[in-house]
Motif scaffolding. Structure first.
Motif, short mmCIF file in Angstrom:
data_model
loop_
_atom_site.label_atom_id
_atom_site.label_comp_id
_atom_site.label_asym_id
_atom_site.label_seq_id
_atom_site.Cartn_x
_atom_site.Cartn_y
_atom_site.Cartn_z
N ASP A 1 -74.12 17.07 -63.78
CA ASP A 1 -74.30 17.78 -65.04
C ASP A 1 -73.76 19.20 -64.87
O ASP A 1 -74.06 19.87 -63.88
CB ASP A 1 -75.78 17.81 -65.42
CG ASP A 1 -76.02 18.35 -66.81
OD1 ASP A 1 -75.14 18.19 -67.68
OD2 ASP A 1 -77.10 18.95 -67.04
N SER B 1 -65.29 20.65 -73.12
CA SER B 1 -66.64 20.15 -72.90
C SER B 1 -66.72 18.70 -73.35
O SER B 1 -66.28 18.36 -74.45
CB SER B 1 -67.64 21.00 -73.68
OG SER B 1 -68.95 20.55 -73.43
N ARG B 2 -67.26 17.85 -72.48
CA ARG B 2 -67.39 16.42 -72.79
C ARG B 2 -68.82 15.97 -72.53
O ARG B 2 -69.45 16.42 -71.58
CB ARG B 2 -66.48 15.58 -71.91
CG ARG B 2 -65.01 15.83 -72.05
CD ARG B 2 -64.42 14.87 -73.05
NE ARG B 2 -62.97 14.99 -73.07
CZ ARG B 2 -62.16 13.98 -73.14
NH1 ARG B 2 -62.60 12.75 -73.19
NH2 ARG B 2 -60.86 14.17 -73.19
N ASP B 3 -69.29 15.05 -73.35
CA ASP B 3 -70.56 14.37 -73.08
C ASP B 3 -70.23 13.14 -72.24
O ASP B 3 -69.43 12.31 -72.66
CB ASP B 3 -71.23 13.92 -74.39
CG ASP B 3 -71.80 15.09 -75.17
OD1 ASP B 3 -72.43 15.97 -74.55
OD2 ASP B 3 -71.60 15.14 -76.40
N LEU B 4 -70.84 13.05 -71.07
CA LEU B 4 -70.64 11.91 -70.18
C LEU B 4 -71.99 11.27 -69.89
O LEU B 4 -73.01 11.94 -69.87
CB LEU B 4 -70.00 12.35 -68.86
CG LEU B 4 -68.64 13.07 -68.93
CD1 LEU B 4 -68.24 13.53 -67.53
CD2 LEU B 4 -67.59 12.17 -69.52
N ALA B 5 -71.97 9.99 -69.62
CA ALA B 5 -73.19 9.29 -69.24
C ALA B 5 -73.60 9.73 -67.84
O ALA B 5 -72.75 10.04 -67.00
CB ALA B 5 -72.96 7.78 -69.26
N ASP B 6 -74.89 9.76 -67.57
CA ASP B 6 -75.37 10.04 -66.22
C ASP B 6 -74.74 9.03 -65.26
O ASP B 6 -74.62 7.85 -65.59
CB ASP B 6 -76.89 9.93 -66.14
CG ASP B 6 -77.60 11.09 -66.82
OD1 ASP B 6 -76.96 12.12 -67.07
OD2 ASP B 6 -78.80 10.95 -67.12
N GLN C 1 -67.22 19.80 -68.02
CA GLN C 1 -65.93 20.32 -68.47
C GLN C 1 -64.85 19.43 -67.89
O GLN C 1 -64.79 19.24 -66.67
CB GLN C 1 -65.72 21.75 -67.98
CG GLN C 1 -66.57 22.78 -68.68
CD GLN C 1 -66.07 23.09 -70.08
OE1 GLN C 1 -64.87 23.11 -70.34
NE2 GLN C 1 -66.99 23.30 -70.98
N MET D 1 -75.19 13.96 -70.39
CA MET D 1 -74.94 15.17 -69.66
C MET D 1 -73.62 15.77 -70.13
O MET D 1 -72.80 15.10 -70.73
CB MET D 1 -74.91 14.90 -68.16
CG MET D 1 -73.71 14.12 -67.71
SD MET D 1 -73.50 14.29 -65.95
CE MET D 1 -71.91 13.57 -65.79
N LYS D 2 -73.42 17.04 -69.85
CA LYS D 2 -72.20 17.74 -70.24
C LYS D 2 -71.39 18.06 -69.00
O LYS D 2 -71.93 18.37 -67.94
CB LYS D 2 -72.53 19.05 -70.93
CG LYS D 2 -73.22 18.88 -72.26
CD LYS D 2 -72.23 19.07 -73.35
CE LYS D 2 -72.98 19.08 -74.68
NZ LYS D 2 -72.15 18.72 -75.76
N THR E 1 -71.60 9.09 -64.19
CA THR E 1 -70.17 8.89 -64.42
C THR E 1 -69.38 9.30 -63.18
O THR E 1 -69.57 10.39 -62.64
CB THR E 1 -69.69 9.71 -65.63
OG1 THR E 1 -70.37 9.25 -66.80
CG2 THR E 1 -68.19 9.57 -65.84
#
Length: 66
Positions: A53, A9-14, A4, A1-2, A16
């Motif tokens: 997200d 913008s960061r990609d984070l695990a569901d 801010q 998921m993305k 988080t």
């Protein structure tokens, strides 16, 4: 998921948590405040608060000076 995080913008695990984001940005143990989508998240809820997200997280640190 993305999400801010501090304007980036960061990609984070569901799933988080706010606590994980604070750790990710390397914030110190004290003098830190977190806002999620414009609302302050109390420190006691950091582990339980999940970043959605598209969420916007601001990690703020206190700075001494005058």
């Amino acid at each position: 998921m993305k999400a801010q995080v501090n304007g980036t913008s960061r990609d984070l695990a569901d799933g988080t948590s706010v606590a994980a984001v604070v750790s990710l940005v390397g914030a110190p143990d004290k003098g830190v405040a977190v806002a999620l989508d414009g609302a302050v998240v109390p420190r006691a809820l950091w582990d339980k608060t999940i970043v959605p997200d598209g969420g916007v997280v601001e990690v703020l640190t206190a700075v001494q000076g005058g």
